[in-house]
Every structure is written in C-alpha cells, then in structure tokens.
Write an enzyme that holds these catalytic residues in place. Structure first.
Site, short mmCIF file in Angstrom:
data_model
loop_
_atom_site.label_atom_id
_atom_site.label_comp_id
_atom_site.label_asym_id
_atom_site.label_seq_id
_atom_site.Cartn_x
_atom_site.Cartn_y
_atom_site.Cartn_z
N SER A 39 0.83 -1.20 0.00
CA SER A 39 0.00 0.00 0.00
C SER A 39 0.87 1.26 0.00
CB SER A 39 -0.95 -0.05 1.20
OG SER A 39 -2.01 0.86 1.05
N ASP A 151 -5.81 -3.42 -2.32
CA ASP A 151 -4.80 -3.14 -1.30
C ASP A 151 -4.13 -4.40 -0.74
OD1 ASP A 151 -3.46 -2.24 1.10
OD2 ASP A 151 -4.73 -0.47 1.04
#
Length: 263
Positions: A39, A151
């Site tokens: 991320s 993510d």
C-alpha cells in the site's frame, strides 16, 4: 557486505513516515539491498528504489495536491478512481519496470479475483503500486491481466516474508502505532481504530523477525487521508528513526560496518 532489507507497512497518508525513516538511514550511510512494501509502503519503496531522495519524495506529495488526481468512480466498484494517480507517478517514475529499479523491490497486493496474496517483483511498476494501494470500497479495483487487484494490506500489511531468505539484517518501518484511549466519541473513530488494530495484529506477529523496528508513537491516530499532516508525519518519523538508531546497539554496529572502509 551485510545485506540489509527494510519492510514498509501500509497506512494511507501515514506512509509518508517511511520517507522520513528512509532519509534517516540514508543520512546514516545505510544501503538497502532489498525493499518490501505494501500500500503506502509500496509508494515510498518505489520512490526510494527509483533513486528519489526521501525529502524530494515528501516535496512531491506536498506539491502534487493529490486530490486533483482522485476523481469519482460513479457506477463502479468504488467511490473513487485511483487510476488517475498514474499520471502523477509517471512524472516521477520514468522507469516502469520493477526489475530495472536501482534497489530490488517487492510489492504486496491482493488478487481480489482469486482471493490470494501476490508479490510483484517484476513487470509494470506503476500498475503494481496502484494495485497495492487500492483500498476496497474506497477505490475502484485495479485490473492487471484481467484480474482485479486491491490493497495488499488486506492480507499482509507488513510484508516481511520476501526479505527473510535474502537479507542478513531486517529493519521494520510501521506507521500505525495507536495511543491508549479512555473513550471513543463516535462510530467513525471506533471503526478507524478497529481497522488499525486489525492490521497491527498482523505486524505484531512478525516483529520478532526484525532486527530493528521504527514505529513513531501515536501515528495510527492520524486519519488515513489527512494530507495536511504530511510534513508533520515525515519529521516525526525521521526523529523516531534517529532515536531508534541511537538506542539500538545492533543498528549502531551495522552503521559502523558501512562506514568502515573495506580492504
């Protein structure tokens, strides 16, 4: 030469903390042989592995005004289309192949189509970074080879595993520490705190594999999208990294080894 790896956690805008940490170690003379990130950590890792100085990276984020790149994704699987950030990344990451970066980089992402964790170590850099940073429900999933990606923090917010087999010394950088609280005043705060607690649990189980950990206190209390605190986040992390270096004997020994001329 000791092979040093660093793992960079996810954490939204708090990921700017990794730039402060990287700057502190750069100033100390530490050279990384491998970076692993998820991320926001994948963004900081991509910048550093590309040769961008961390302080320059901070300047890029401050001046970019990311909100102008983030647009509604009406009628789709997310509220916002993150793909427009690709325009910004292309300006600063001209080398779009992971395997051609100056430092080997591993990017953790979640293959949402197949429900499994994926580590990108080669191929298009920017698409991998976008996939790793794509918070489901907020951002529209990123398509790579007809597969949906979101993510990486969903399944691994502290991707230390790729470093275990090829690094002699591992530094962890986490930007999600939570302060103790006496009460929660609204459901939004409750849900945010619960989310951070969940990803921290994953990290807690892996910290024992780190030779050193930099974790600025209370960073997890900062909102995921509070872009106004970017500079504060950076310098808090930089100072915490300096404190960690000063208090960790193995880090001091590592840094001395880098400074000692080799015969």
């Amino acid at each position: 030469m000791t092979k040093v790896g660093i793992v960079l956690s996810g954490g939204g805008i708090r990921g700017i903390a990794h730039l402060g940490v990287l700057k502190a170690f750069k100033n100390a003379g530490v050279t990384f042989s491998h970076i692993s990130g998820t991320s926001a950590g994948s963004i900081a890792g991509a910048f550093y592995a590309s040769g961008i100085d961390p302080e320059q990276g901070l300047d890029i984020f401050i001046k970019a005004k990311l909100l102008r790149f983030i647009r509604p994704a009406l009628g789709s699987l997310g509220l916002i289309n993150i793909e427009h950030v690709e325009e910004l990344l292309k300006e600063h990451l001209p080398e779009d192949k992971i395997e051609n970066l100056k430092i080997p980089l591993t990017i953790a992402a979640t293959n949402f189509s197949e429900g499994k964790l994926v580590y990108f170590t080669e191929g298009p850099l920017i698409r991998a970074v976008l996939a790793s940073s794509c918070i489901p429900g907020i951002f529209k999933p990123i398509m790579i080879n007809n597969q949906m990606y979101v993510d990486g923090g969903i399944l691994n917010n502290f991707p230390i595993e790729p470093l275990l087999s090829n690094c002699d010394y591992i530094i962890g950088s986490s930007c999600n520490h939570l302060n103790t609280v006496d009460k929660i005043t609204n459901i939004s705060s409750l849900m945010k705190r619960a989310g951070v607690m969940s990803i921290n649990k994953d990290m807690e189980q892996k910290v024992s594999f780190c030779n050193a950990l930099v974790e600025p206190k209370g960073m997890g209390d900062i909102s995921t999208f509070d872009m106004k605190k970017a500079e504060t986040i950076y310098w808090l992390a930089y100072e915490q990294a300096l404190k960690t270096i000063k208090s960790n004997e193995s880090l001091q020994e590592l840094i001395n080894n880098f400074k000692t001329p080799k015969p």
